[in-house]
Scaffold this motif. Structure first.
Motif, PDB file in Angstrom:
ATOM      1  N   UNK A  96       0.942  -1.343   0.106  1.00 32.86           N
ATOM      2  CA  UNK A  96      -0.022  -0.294   0.243  1.00 32.86           C
ATOM      3  C   UNK A  96       0.505   0.978  -0.004  1.00 32.86           C
ATOM      4  N   UNK A  99      -3.371   6.067  -1.485  1.00 32.98           N
ATOM      5  CA  UNK A  99      -4.527   5.692  -1.068  1.00 32.98           C
ATOM      6  C   UNK A  99      -4.977   5.167  -1.695  1.00 32.98           C
ATOM      7  N   UNK A 102      -3.300  -0.717  -5.603  1.00 34.44           N
ATOM      8  CA  UNK A 102      -2.158  -1.660  -4.779  1.00 34.44           C
ATOM      9  C   UNK A 102      -0.738  -2.134  -5.945  1.00 34.44           C
ATOM     10  N   UNK A 145       5.086  -8.240  10.022  1.00 35.55           N
ATOM     11  CA  UNK A 145       5.651  -6.787   8.994  1.00 35.55           C
ATOM     12  C   UNK A 145       5.649  -5.923   9.665  1.00 35.55           C
ATOM     13  N   UNK A 147       6.641  -2.041   7.441  1.00 40.11           N
ATOM     14  CA  UNK A 147       6.789  -1.707   5.674  1.00 40.11           C
ATOM     15  C   UNK A 147       7.423  -0.751   6.075  1.00 40.11           C
TER      16      UNK A 147
ATOM     17  N   UNK B  96      -1.146   6.510   3.866  1.00 43.64           N
ATOM     18  CA  UNK B  96      -1.817   5.053   2.625  1.00 43.64           C
ATOM     19  C   UNK B  96      -1.238   3.458   3.588  1.00 43.64           C
ATOM     20  N   UNK B  97      -2.090   2.741   3.929  1.00 41.52           N
ATOM     21  CA  UNK B  97      -1.797   2.214   5.015  1.00 41.52           C
ATOM     22  C   UNK B  97      -2.237   0.900   4.585  1.00 41.52           C
ATOM     23  N   UNK B  98      -3.672   0.508   3.887  1.00 39.47           N
ATOM     24  CA  UNK B  98      -3.950  -0.347   3.190  1.00 39.47           C
ATOM     25  C   UNK B  98      -4.550   0.120   2.189  1.00 39.47           C
ATOM     26  N   UNK B  99      -4.950  -0.688   0.904  1.00 36.32           N
ATOM     27  CA  UNK B  99      -5.032  -0.554  -0.543  1.00 36.32           C
ATOM     28  C   UNK B  99      -6.126   0.509  -0.747  1.00 36.32           C
ATOM     29  N   UNK B 100      -7.344   0.162  -0.398  1.00 38.58           N
ATOM     30  CA  UNK B 100      -8.748   1.009   0.050  1.00 38.58           C
ATOM     31  C   UNK B 100      -8.134   2.424   0.292  1.00 38.58           C
ATOM     32  N   UNK B 101      -8.897   2.957   1.578  1.00 31.25           N
ATOM     33  CA  UNK B 101      -9.034   4.018   2.518  1.00 31.25           C
ATOM     34  C   UNK B 101      -7.995   4.613   3.010  1.00 31.25           C
ATOM     35  N   UNK B 102      -8.321   6.026   2.907  1.00 32.16           N
ATOM     36  CA  UNK B 102      -6.349   6.926   3.266  1.00 32.16           C
ATOM     37  C   UNK B 102      -6.745   6.776   5.143  1.00 32.16           C
ATOM     38  N   UNK B 114       1.444   1.948  14.013  1.00 30.65           N
ATOM     39  CA  UNK B 114       0.923   0.418  14.564  1.00 30.65           C
ATOM     40  C   UNK B 114       0.330   0.440  13.421  1.00 30.65           C
ATOM     41  N   UNK B 116      -3.230  -2.072  13.117  1.00 30.26           N
ATOM     42  CA  UNK B 116      -3.422  -3.710  13.668  1.00 30.26           C
ATOM     43  C   UNK B 116      -4.858  -4.574  12.757  1.00 30.26           C
ATOM     44  N   UNK B 117      -3.962  -5.363  11.683  1.00 27.53           N
ATOM     45  CA  UNK B 117      -4.497  -6.225  11.232  1.00 27.53           C
ATOM     46  C   UNK B 117      -6.014  -6.506  11.473  1.00 27.53           C
ATOM     47  N   UNK B 147       8.137   6.503   5.609  1.00 22.31           N
ATOM     48  CA  UNK B 147       6.793   5.910   5.946  1.00 22.31           C
ATOM     49  C   UNK B 147       7.150   4.820   6.728  1.00 22.31           C
ATOM     50  N   UNK B 148       6.869   4.584   8.048  1.00 20.07           N
ATOM     51  CA  UNK B 148       7.373   2.930   8.605  1.00 20.07           C
ATOM     52  C   UNK B 148       5.534   2.821   9.435  1.00 20.07           C
ATOM     53  N   UNK B 149       5.471   1.292   8.703  1.00 16.47           N
ATOM     54  CA  UNK B 149       4.518   0.916   9.515  1.00 16.47           C
ATOM     55  C   UNK B 149       4.500  -0.147  10.260  1.00 16.47           C
ATOM     56  N   UNK B 150       4.234  -0.759  11.418  1.00 14.31           N
ATOM     57  CA  UNK B 150       4.471  -2.263  11.279  1.00 14.31           C
ATOM     58  C   UNK B 150       2.862  -2.724  11.730  1.00 14.31           C
ATOM     59  N   UNK B 151       3.325  -3.990  10.956  1.00 19.67           N
ATOM     60  CA  UNK B 151       1.958  -4.344  10.961  1.00 19.67           C
ATOM     61  C   UNK B 151       1.670  -5.478  11.978  1.00 19.67           C
TER      62      UNK B 151
END
Lengths: 157, 157
Positions: A96, A99, A102, A145, A147, B96-102, B114, B116-117, B147-151
């Motif tokens: 991602x 926004x 993908x 994970x 990113x 941008x964290x998942x492909x869809x919404x911002x 972080x 949280x899935x 940008x760092x995103x820890x899933x």
DNA sequence: TTACGTGCAAATAATTTGCAGTCCC
DNA sequence: GGGACTGCAAATTATTTGCACGTAA
């Protein structure tokens, strides 16, 4: 379609060639079967486009365009389905980055990315970048994970 | 642009109250004017919802819902416009964290997240995480942001 | 044979845009 | 008053889904 299990006893020369050790198409079929996906014509074609050229970062739309150019008859819906199936199977990694769309990365190992603003282009970060001390995940959670996206902009603006 | 300084001489009692030092609404108006945005009713209401409760991670849809619950009449299109205007003005940071919404973050300082899935929830990473040695940006490029995103995933699956 | 895949078109989700009307300065 | 802002509905973009038909095992 002819069946192509590499170790199934067959005697056709054509089959022998296709099933030979190191034949990319055969390898691909094995790869698919290994992850529980039936090696259909479109999965093989798309897998070929995805995996035959080294590490790539691609969107569904891009892959669809590429398939069209390569005269591979496949629908956009199947491209989406296939990308997700490959991702779930661990053959791809979904990214991602902005926004909207993908990106899918054919390199599933731990690594990070540059994103060039404007170009909408992803580049692998070459060196191993260690993300410093990660804080412990909250109670009952584990890190799935990490990113890292380094956003680049053209100098001098 | 005319400035509404809290000490500007005015005589309406209502204005006096609103313009009083430390009045959040007045501060918000100043904030908006400072970045060149006209302090309209909807921008003030949305700004209030966004900034009055500490650091938040919010989507357009979430903010719209919240405005509806607060009986703030505003359209979804205006929510989108406002979020983008605030972002361009540096009052928000888009994630941008998942492909869809911002997601929009009211904390615009350097920090990481972080995710949280499952919960679709963003949490600020508390400690300062240093991203290790960043490789030099390619020719003619400079780093705009990292940008760092820890899933995170729920433990034990 | 038969469940799994695929194609198509329609459905959805998130977001943007055009334009007439409204409001701030 | 005039240009900036807003609301609405329609348009776009990215993606998913339902279902009839095709195909691998």
């Amino acid at each position: 379609m002819i069946e192509l299990r590499p170790n199934a006893p067959r005697d056709s020369a054509a089959h022998e060639m296709l099933a030979r050790r190191g034949c990319p198409v055969s390898d691909l079929k094995d790869k698919l079967r290994h992850v529980g996906l039936r090696p259909t014509r479109q999965r093989i074609s798309l897998g070929w486009l995805l995996f035959a050229k080294g590490d790539r970062h691609i969107t569904a739309e891009m892959l669809y365009e590429e398939a069209m150019r390569a005269r591979v008859p496949v629908s956009l819906a199947t491209v989406y389905n296939t990308l997700h199936q490959f991702t779930e199977a661990g053959l791809l990694r979904q990214l991602a980055v902005d926004g909207s769309k993908s990106y899918f990365d054919t390199n599933t190992t731990e690594h990070h990315h540059f994103f060039v603003e404007g170009d909408e282009q992803l580049i692998d970060v070459p060196a191993d970048i260690a993300v410093g001390d990660l804080p412990a995940a909250p109670e009952g959670m584990e890190i799935a994970r990490v990113d890292v996206i380094v956003r680049l902009r053209r100098k001098g603006r």
